[in-house]
Scaffold this motif. Structure first.
Motif, PDB file in Angstrom:
ATOM      1  N   GLU A 119       0.805  -1.218   0.000  1.00 39.42           N
ATOM      2  CA  GLU A 119       0.000   0.000   0.000  1.00 39.42           C
ATOM      3  C   GLU A 119       0.839   1.270   0.000  1.00 39.42           C
ATOM      4  O   GLU A 119       0.441   2.278  -0.584  1.00 39.42           O
ATOM      5  N   SER A 158      -4.676  -6.449  -8.489  1.00 40.35           N
ATOM      6  CA  SER A 158      -5.213  -5.547  -7.473  1.00 40.35           C
ATOM      7  C   SER A 158      -4.976  -4.090  -7.851  1.00 40.35           C
ATOM      8  O   SER A 158      -5.870  -3.239  -7.709  1.00 40.35           O
ATOM      9  N   ALA A 159      -3.784  -3.782  -8.348  1.00 41.47           N
ATOM     10  CA  ALA A 159      -3.482  -2.414  -8.775  1.00 41.47           C
ATOM     11  C   ALA A 159      -4.367  -2.004  -9.941  1.00 41.47           C
ATOM     12  O   ALA A 159      -4.809  -0.851 -10.036  1.00 41.47           O
ATOM     13  N   HIS A 160      -4.650  -2.942 -10.835  1.00 39.89           N
ATOM     14  CA  HIS A 160      -5.527  -2.654 -11.972  1.00 39.89           C
ATOM     15  C   HIS A 160      -6.935  -2.315 -11.492  1.00 39.89           C
ATOM     16  O   HIS A 160      -7.558  -1.355 -12.004  1.00 39.89           O
ATOM     17  N   ARG A 161      -7.442  -3.066 -10.509  1.00 40.81           N
ATOM     18  CA  ARG A 161      -8.799  -2.824  -9.996  1.00 40.81           C
ATOM     19  C   ARG A 161      -8.924  -1.466  -9.328  1.00 40.81           C
ATOM     20  O   ARG A 161      -9.975  -0.821  -9.430  1.00 40.81           O
ATOM     21  N   ARG A 162      -7.868  -1.026  -8.665  1.00 40.65           N
ATOM     22  CA  ARG A 162      -7.955   0.276  -7.998  1.00 40.65           C
ATOM     23  C   ARG A 162      -7.441   1.413  -8.894  1.00 40.65           C
ATOM     24  O   ARG A 162      -7.259   2.540  -8.434  1.00 40.65           O
ATOM     25  N   ASP A 164      -4.566   2.017 -10.273  1.00 37.59           N
ATOM     26  CA  ASP A 164      -3.240   2.541  -9.962  1.00 37.59           C
ATOM     27  C   ASP A 164      -2.316   2.081 -11.088  1.00 37.59           C
ATOM     28  O   ASP A 164      -1.654   1.052 -10.997  1.00 37.59           O
ATOM     29  N   GLU A 168       0.592  -0.857 -11.219  1.00 43.23           N
ATOM     30  CA  GLU A 168       0.316  -1.995 -12.105  1.00 43.23           C
ATOM     31  C   GLU A 168       1.463  -2.206 -13.085  1.00 43.23           C
ATOM     32  O   GLU A 168       1.901  -3.345 -13.320  1.00 43.23           O
TER      33      GLU A 168
END
Length: 224
Positions: A119, A158-162, A164, A168
């Motif tokens: 994070e 996870s980075a793609h979903r948020r 970022d 990513e």
């Protein structure tokens, strides 16, 4: 230290976190690596459980290098987790410097459990995955290397979903690096066929085939 003031931090009484840590350093120098690992683990647990000191204080007392975040830490809990990361990274580096990847790897994997790194420092988190991946591969622990690689893919997702994009991109780049290393090393060892025993789905399967075309174009794994 000779000619200087005693280091600040936890007390030096026998059994204190500092005493246990220094004992671990002695064991490391003596080549008693399993005992050293237990001592370092005990020092960390003792510092975290102490009511009069903290792991951050132990880090300062023994000269653990501070690591920079990529975003501010927002709570005491995050600062405590970051101190644990700094400690684990330092211990891992000590074993690595002694040529003991087998002893270093568990400390890297423990650090990967700390989501504060993902994070607050995704570049460092991606780099930590690469370290754990290469240690696993060098030790011949293909299943462990696969596990780290799969987790790295999860970080990218996870980075793609948020949304970022910067994080990513870092994870995807490190994922590609790991696949290239995986195929290159196994090809050099004559062990590419071992890849057929591992599960690669979706993007991971595509990334694997790209790496195979680069480093082992004649491999039968293409058809697996």
């Amino acid at each position: 230290p000779p000619g200087g003031a005693a280091p600040a931090g936890p007390p030096t009484a026998a059994g204190s976190p500092l005493h246990v840590y220094l004992g671990g350093e002695t064991l490391l120098r003596e080549g008693r690596y399993a005992a050293a690992a237990r001592a370092f683990e005990g020092a960390m647990r003792g510092a975290e459980a102490s009511r009069t000191s903290s792991l951050a204080e132990l880090n300062r007392a023994v000269g653990v290098p501070p690591l920079s975040t990529e975003a501010p830490l927002e709570s005491a809990a995050e600062r405590d987790e970051w101190a644990r990361y700094e400690y684990l990274a330092a211990v891992r580096s000590s074993f690595d410097a002694a040529g003991q990847a087998d002893a270093a790897l568990p400390f890297a994997k423990r650090a990967l459990e700390l989501r504060v790194i993902e994070e607050r420092a995704p570049k460092a988190y991606a780099g930590l995955h690469v370290v754990a991946f290469k240690d696993s591969l060098n030790l011949g622990r293909l299943a462990d290397a696969h596990e780290v690689l799969t987790d790295l893919h999860g970080c990218a997702s996870s980075a793609h979903r948020r949304v970022d994009k910067e994080a990513e991109a870092v994870y995807l780049e490190r994922r590609a690096d790991c696949f290239n290393t995986l195929v290159s090393v196994l090809h050099a060892r004559g062990g590419v066929a071992q890849l057929a025993k591992l599960r690669f789905d979706g993007e991971l399967r595509s990334e694997l085939f790209l790496a195979l075309r680069r480093h082992a174009p004649a491999s039968d794994v293409h058809g697996a």
